[in-house]
Scaffold this motif. Structure first.
Motif, PDB file in Angstrom:
ATOM      1  N   ILE A  98      42.061  38.889  38.760  1.00  0.00           N
ATOM      2  CA  ILE A  98      41.708  38.133  37.563  1.00  0.00           C
ATOM      3  C   ILE A  98      42.776  37.105  37.203  1.00  0.00           C
ATOM      4  O   ILE A  98      43.978  37.423  37.133  1.00  0.00           O
ATOM      5  N   ARG A  99      42.355  35.880  36.976  1.00  0.00           N
ATOM      6  CA  ARG A  99      43.269  34.831  36.477  1.00  0.00           C
ATOM      7  C   ARG A  99      43.506  35.048  34.974  1.00  0.00           C
ATOM      8  O   ARG A  99      42.551  35.205  34.216  1.00  0.00           O
ATOM      9  N   VAL A 100      44.764  35.053  34.582  1.00  0.00           N
ATOM     10  CA  VAL A 100      45.099  35.225  33.164  1.00  0.00           C
ATOM     11  C   VAL A 100      45.888  34.006  32.692  1.00  0.00           C
ATOM     12  O   VAL A 100      46.840  33.599  33.354  1.00  0.00           O
ATOM     13  N   LEU A 136      37.823  44.135  28.641  1.00  0.00           N
ATOM     14  CA  LEU A 136      39.277  43.977  28.700  1.00  0.00           C
ATOM     15  C   LEU A 136      39.658  42.507  28.870  1.00  0.00           C
ATOM     16  O   LEU A 136      40.547  41.995  28.179  1.00  0.00           O
ATOM     17  N   VAL A 137      38.965  41.837  29.779  1.00  0.00           N
ATOM     18  CA  VAL A 137      39.275  40.432  30.060  1.00  0.00           C
ATOM     19  C   VAL A 137      38.929  39.529  28.878  1.00  0.00           C
ATOM     20  O   VAL A 137      39.737  38.690  28.462  1.00  0.00           O
ATOM     21  N   THR A 138      37.741  39.700  28.313  1.00  0.00           N
ATOM     22  CA  THR A 138      37.281  38.788  27.259  1.00  0.00           C
ATOM     23  C   THR A 138      37.925  39.045  25.899  1.00  0.00           C
ATOM     24  O   THR A 138      38.224  38.097  25.169  1.00  0.00           O
ATOM     25  N   THR A 139      38.128  40.314  25.547  1.00  0.00           N
ATOM     26  CA  THR A 139      38.640  40.608  24.201  1.00  0.00           C
ATOM     27  C   THR A 139      40.139  40.882  24.156  1.00  0.00           C
ATOM     28  O   THR A 139      40.696  41.012  23.071  1.00  0.00           O
ATOM     29  N   CYS A 140      40.776  40.944  25.327  1.00  0.00           N
ATOM     30  CA  CYS A 140      42.234  41.168  25.358  1.00  0.00           C
ATOM     31  C   CYS A 140      42.947  40.074  26.158  1.00  0.00           C
ATOM     32  O   CYS A 140      43.702  39.290  25.605  1.00  0.00           O
ATOM     33  N   PHE A 141      42.688  40.018  27.453  1.00  0.00           N
ATOM     34  CA  PHE A 141      43.359  39.021  28.296  1.00  0.00           C
ATOM     35  C   PHE A 141      43.140  37.596  27.776  1.00  0.00           C
ATOM     36  O   PHE A 141      44.080  36.803  27.684  1.00  0.00           O
ATOM     37  N   TYR A 142      41.877  37.264  27.437  1.00  0.00           N
ATOM     38  CA  TYR A 142      41.538  35.900  27.043  1.00  0.00           C
ATOM     39  C   TYR A 142      41.437  35.707  25.530  1.00  0.00           C
ATOM     40  O   TYR A 142      40.890  34.702  25.067  1.00  0.00           O
ATOM     41  N   ASP A 145      44.445  42.960  39.468  1.00  0.00           N
ATOM     42  CA  ASP A 145      45.567  42.158  39.957  1.00  0.00           C
ATOM     43  C   ASP A 145      45.574  40.846  39.187  1.00  0.00           C
ATOM     44  O   ASP A 145      44.641  40.050  39.278  1.00  0.00           O
ATOM     45  N   THR A 146      46.634  40.624  38.377  1.00  0.00           N
ATOM     46  CA  THR A 146      46.764  39.360  37.645  1.00  0.00           C
ATOM     47  C   THR A 146      47.879  38.498  38.243  1.00  0.00           C
ATOM     48  O   THR A 146      48.345  37.565  37.611  1.00  0.00           O
ATOM     49  N   PHE A 147      48.303  38.838  39.424  1.00  0.00           N
ATOM     50  CA  PHE A 147      49.395  38.263  40.187  1.00  0.00           C
ATOM     51  C   PHE A 147      50.749  38.752  39.691  1.00  0.00           C
ATOM     52  O   PHE A 147      51.488  39.368  40.442  1.00  0.00           O
ATOM     53  N   PHE A 148      51.099  38.512  38.435  1.00  0.00           N
ATOM     54  CA  PHE A 148      52.406  38.965  37.957  1.00  0.00           C
ATOM     55  C   PHE A 148      52.404  40.447  37.585  1.00  0.00           C
ATOM     56  O   PHE A 148      53.430  41.117  37.665  1.00  0.00           O
ATOM     57  N   TRP A 149      51.260  41.000  37.174  1.00  0.00           N
ATOM     58  CA  TRP A 149      51.126  42.423  36.862  1.00  0.00           C
ATOM     59  C   TRP A 149      49.943  43.020  37.602  1.00  0.00           C
ATOM     60  O   TRP A 149      48.925  42.359  37.818  1.00  0.00           O
ATOM     61  N   GLY A 150      50.095  44.297  37.951  1.00  0.00           N
ATOM     62  CA  GLY A 150      48.994  45.055  38.519  1.00  0.00           C
ATOM     63  C   GLY A 150      48.634  46.202  37.583  1.00  0.00           C
ATOM     64  O   GLY A 150      49.501  46.978  37.193  1.00  0.00           O
ATOM     65  N   PHE A 151      47.368  46.282  37.196  1.00  0.00           N
ATOM     66  CA  PHE A 151      46.894  47.322  36.279  1.00  0.00           C
ATOM     67  C   PHE A 151      46.166  48.407  37.064  1.00  0.00           C
ATOM     68  O   PHE A 151      45.345  48.105  37.932  1.00  0.00           O
TER      69      PHE A 151
END
Length: 257
Positions: free
Chosen positions: A255-257, A29-35, A235-241
């Motif tokens: 996670i930092r986004v 999720l982090v590597t192929t979507c968030f980043y 927790d991305t600070f502005f959104w919580g999944f």
């Protein structure tokens, strides 16, 4: 404001990037979507949609059913000001686009349509999705409905009214993605979460906006994290999944986004 600044400083020290993630599900999720730094042609449409609102000088009377805006307190507001100060930012719009592109949710529910910037992003991210979105203010709802029509967004059902009442009228079904972006109060947020929990399935994702809006919202977020049906949170600070994947052990990521 000071509360958010303090929480953000704490977040920076606690958060990780993909290198600190050992869960394959979250790592992907982090590597192929968030980043994902790829350029999508739809980003132009997202930018155009937001720009037309920022340049719109129409004034409407706003009824705040939730906690209200931290920036605008007047009842009569200009669309341009609302889009600039209260609308979803360019970075978050693109992220929301990538999220729906990644998960491909067939059925989406959004609490808090506002000017439809986030709704538009989710619709473009996965055009096959059926989106139900709820807006509390009748005047905002009326404006946004017309704007959706203007931009040829046909698979969006916009409902108007108090979230508590409107949620009860939605046919019993499951949602693949629910975006909570309306009433930023602890009691209301937990109430919506509990009401809509029955619509979640193993692969559903709930996204909560502004989890550090206030101490109350953070308390609501912490309560949600501990719910027995919740297995993974991000927790991305502005959104919580929030995820409900039964095959995974309970784990919380920052996670930092």
């Amino acid at each position: 404001m000071w509360y958010q600044i303090y929480q953000y400083i704490k977040f920076i020290f606690k958060s990780k990037n993909q290198h600190g993630v050992h869960s394959p599900f979250i790592y992907n999720l982090v590597t192929t979507c968030f980043y994902d730094r790829s350029y999508f042609d739809d980003y132009i449409k997202l930018l155009h949609f937001r720009k037309t609102l920022i340049h719109n000088k129409t004034k409407i009377k706003v009824t705040d059913l939730g906690v209200g805006s931290q920036v605008m307190s007047k009842q009569i507001r200009q669309i341009s000001d609302m889009a600039r100060n209260a609308g979803t930012t360019k970075k978050r719009v693109q992220l929301l686009y990538r999220i729906t592109h990644y998960f491909k949710p067939k059925y989406i529910l959004e609490l808090g349509t506002s000017l439809g910037i986030a709704t538009h992003a989710m619709s473009l991210g996965y055009p096959e999705s059926k989106i139900t979105t709820i807006e509390g203010c009748p005047n905002i709802s009326s404006f946004t409905k017309k704007n959706f029509k203007k931009h040829h967004l046909s698979d969006i059902k916009l409902l108007t009214g108090n979230f508590d009442e409107v949620i009860k009228t939605i046919p019993s079904s499951t949602f693949d993605l629910i975006f909570f972006d309306g009433n930023h109060q602890k009691k209301a947020t937990l109430n919506y979460f509990e009401q809509l929990l029955k619509t979640a399935h193993n692969d559903s994702v709930f996204i909560f906006d502004d989890i550090y809006w206030s101490k109350d919202m953070t308390a609501a977020w912490e309560t949600i994290k501990q719910h027995p049906k919740v297995t993974i949170t991000v927790d991305t600070f502005f959104w919580g999944f929030v995820f409900f994947r039964k095959e995974q052990v309970k784990e919380h990521f920052i996670i930092r986004v």
